[in-house]
Design a protein around this motif. Structure first.
Motif, PDB file in Angstrom:
ATOM      1  N   PHE A 287      68.743  41.796  -0.188  1.00 19.73           N
ATOM      2  CA  PHE A 287      69.985  41.167  -0.603  1.00 19.73           C
ATOM      3  C   PHE A 287      71.088  42.211  -0.630  1.00 19.73           C
ATOM      4  O   PHE A 287      71.854  42.300  -1.598  1.00 19.73           O
ATOM      5  CB  PHE A 287      69.786  40.557  -1.990  1.00 19.73           C
ATOM      6  N   PHE A 288      71.158  43.030   0.448  1.00 19.92           N
ATOM      7  CA  PHE A 288      72.176  44.067   0.608  1.00 19.92           C
ATOM      8  C   PHE A 288      72.031  45.170  -0.436  1.00 19.92           C
ATOM      9  O   PHE A 288      72.945  45.962  -0.648  1.00 19.92           O
ATOM     10  CB  PHE A 288      73.607  43.511   0.533  1.00 19.92           C
ATOM     11  N   GLY A 289      70.877  45.243  -1.124  1.00 13.79           N
ATOM     12  CA  GLY A 289      70.715  46.137  -2.255  1.00 13.79           C
ATOM     13  C   GLY A 289      69.785  47.304  -2.023  1.00 13.79           C
ATOM     14  O   GLY A 289      69.875  47.975  -1.003  1.00 13.79           O
ATOM     15  N   ALA A 290      68.883  47.536  -2.984  1.00 16.85           N
ATOM     16  CA  ALA A 290      68.050  48.737  -2.955  1.00 16.85           C
ATOM     17  C   ALA A 290      66.590  48.381  -3.172  1.00 16.85           C
ATOM     18  O   ALA A 290      66.260  47.399  -3.831  1.00 16.85           O
ATOM     19  CB  ALA A 290      68.510  49.714  -4.050  1.00 16.85           C
ATOM     20  N   ARG A 291      65.715  49.204  -2.616  1.00 18.02           N
ATOM     21  CA  ARG A 291      64.276  49.020  -2.830  1.00 18.02           C
ATOM     22  C   ARG A 291      63.879  49.515  -4.218  1.00 18.02           C
ATOM     23  O   ARG A 291      64.620  50.214  -4.881  1.00 18.02           O
ATOM     24  CB  ARG A 291      63.468  49.764  -1.761  1.00 18.02           C
ATOM     25  N   GLY A 292      62.659  49.127  -4.631  1.00 20.77           N
ATOM     26  CA  GLY A 292      62.154  49.542  -5.924  1.00 20.77           C
ATOM     27  C   GLY A 292      62.604  48.630  -7.043  1.00 20.77           C
ATOM     28  O   GLY A 292      62.645  49.034  -8.200  1.00 20.77           O
ATOM     29  N   SER A 293      62.901  47.367  -6.693  1.00 20.17           N
ATOM     30  CA  SER A 293      63.424  46.449  -7.692  1.00 20.17           C
ATOM     31  C   SER A 293      63.126  45.017  -7.290  1.00 20.17           C
ATOM     32  O   SER A 293      63.264  44.640  -6.118  1.00 20.17           O
ATOM     33  CB  SER A 293      64.937  46.629  -7.841  1.00 20.17           C
ATOM     34  N   GLY A 294      62.699  44.215  -8.251  1.00 18.65           N
ATOM     35  CA  GLY A 294      62.510  42.787  -8.055  1.00 18.65           C
ATOM     36  C   GLY A 294      62.920  42.059  -9.315  1.00 18.65           C
ATOM     37  O   GLY A 294      62.795  42.599 -10.418  1.00 18.65           O
ATOM     38  N   PHE A 295      63.428  40.851  -9.169  1.00 18.69           N
ATOM     39  CA  PHE A 295      63.839  40.065 -10.331  1.00 18.69           C
ATOM     40  C   PHE A 295      63.214  38.677 -10.280  1.00 18.69           C
ATOM     41  O   PHE A 295      63.167  38.040  -9.225  1.00 18.69           O
ATOM     42  CB  PHE A 295      65.365  39.943 -10.396  1.00 18.69           C
TER      43      PHE A 295
END
Length: 436
Positions: A234-242
């Motif tokens: 989503f145009f963002g960064a790895r190492g993250s999920g919500f």
């Protein structure tokens, strides 16, 4: 207006959008490149990477009372609010995890271990994080696993096929919002409505990782119990999920520190940069949306921004398939097959599965890379592809997934290269005689 063939951004806005992303026209080494593999990741907003790095550099623990800690708490709260903005969610809990897959496993486990029932329902098109979680917990809890087949004509899942498998004993239904092979959108609205008509208290979980960056999600229209998305797509960064959980799902027994509230899901200290990244993503979409609305409401701006993204991507999809300005589209190129093609582009995200006659899919990916284009092979030997491909009667495909920051000229370049590759495969081999 429906805009069946989409609506492109104005040229000046398109250039401004492209400038907000890293590496749209070049790879990190400076080589000219098109990155058409956004279903496997996503081109990154410059603002996201800068903001995430700046917040992550702060040494303070957000679980303190001093001024900087309070600032970090504010960042986390705003990011939590923006997860709800993306989904139009009210109440419930927001769970931040290392990956969206981790969030999916945690939610499925909580439902499987705490909600009574004799069966669990999912679809053949699920990402392994959902399919494997459900199949494993169905086995562990002694429940029947019911799998909804795909529709090889549409590349998606039919709502009626889902509800055929729902009964009073179903404790969990899991569906994907859009296929990451065909791009086909699943009619979540119809599925939720029809499934709940059979069992009003059915727990429903939706994997929105693929769809969230490309189309509007509205949990007020499609009330489910959990939905996840991944900033790295989503145009963002790895190492993250919500993951968002409904009020009733949030209080199901789950792993947590005993002293925390019943609806608290995070384990360990928060990583404020994760939340800062979400806010930057929503800020960007709202920036687009403010061109179409004077409303100061953040969700209203977000809705307009996502609609603009969706329409631009639909126009790019139309150009990919049918060409324009004298450039032949994939449907017209000799030696090229568009798999799982569908005439209604409103039922598609910007993903295509294609094949080139005489060229194995992995080799085709290499040929594209030689010409400065990154695409991806979906082949039956991969755990991420086999089940879905077999459901379509396919052994593989070349997946093509541009992003809304791409311009029509980028699509034309891709079509030109595809035509070159296909023509080379059709060209007769040259034999050189040797005199003995």
């Amino acid at each position: 207006m429906h805009h069946p063939h989409g609506r492109l951004f104005p040229d000046a806005l398109q250039r401004e959008i492209k400038d907000r992303f890293h590496f749209v026209d070049h790879d990190p080494s400076g080589r000219e490149r098109l990155f058409f593999e956004n279903a496997g990741g996503s081109l990154r907003l410059k603002s996201v990477t800068a903001r995430a790095a700046a917040v992550d550099a702060i040494p303070d623990c957000p679980e303190r009372i001093h001024a900087v800690a309070v600032q970090l708490q504010d960042i986390q709260q705003r990011g939590t609010d923006d997860v709800r903005t993306v989904l139009n969610a009210r109440g419930g809990a927001v769970y931040a995890s290392l990956t969206a897959s981790g969030g999916m496993f945690a939610v499925v486990r909580a439902i499987a271990e705490n909600v009574p029932g004799t069966n669990m329902v999912t679809t053949v098109l699920e990402h392994p994080s959902a399919y494997d979680a459900i199949s494993q917990y169905a086995e562990r809890t002694g429940r029947e696993l019911r799998v909804v087949p795909s529709n090889p004509q549409t590349g998606g899942i039919d709502a009626d096929e889902v509800v055929k498998r729902i009964d009073a004993g179903t404790c969990l239904l899991s569906v994907i919002y859009a296929s990451n092979i065909s791009g086909a959108k699943v009619d979540v609205d119809a599925i939720v409505r029809k499934a709940r008509a059979i069992k009003p208290d059915l727990f429903i979980v939706v994997d929105a990782v693929q769809h969230a960056p490309h189309g509007l999600i509205d949990l007020q229209k499609t009330p489910v119990d959990a939905m996840n998305f991944a900033p790295y797509k989503f145009f963002g960064a790895r190492g993250s999920g919500f993951t968002w959980l409904s009020d009733r799902a949030a209080v199901l027994r789950h792993d947590k520190l005993s002293g925390k509230k019943a609806d608290f899901w995070d384990l360990g200290s928060a990583a404020p940069w994760q939340f800062a990244a979400v806010t930057e993503i929503v800020d960007y979409v709202c920036w687009l949306g403010r061109r179409s609305t004077e409303s100061a409401d953040r969700r209203a701006q977000f809705e307009q921004g996502i609609e603009a993204i969706e329409l631009h991507e639909r126009a790019l999809l139309h150009r990919l398939l049918d060409g324009a300005d004298g450039v032949q589209g994939l449907r017209q190129l000799g030696g090229v097959t568009v798999h799982l093609d569908h005439p209604d582009l409103a039922r598609r995200d910007l993903i295509l599965a294609i094949g080139i006659e005489g060229l194995e899919h992995t080799q085709a990916v290499r040929e594209y890379e030689k010409r400065g284009i990154i695409v991806y092979e979906r082949v039956a030997s991969s755990i991420y592809s086999r089940r879905m491909l077999e459901s379509f009667g396919m052994t593989g495909a070349i997946r093509v997934s541009p992003l809304h920051c791409h311009a029509p000229s980028d699509i034309d370049r891709f079509l030109h290269v595809t035509g070159q590759i296909a023509a080379e495969q059709r060209a007769p081999a040259t034999h050189v005689g040797v005199a003995l």
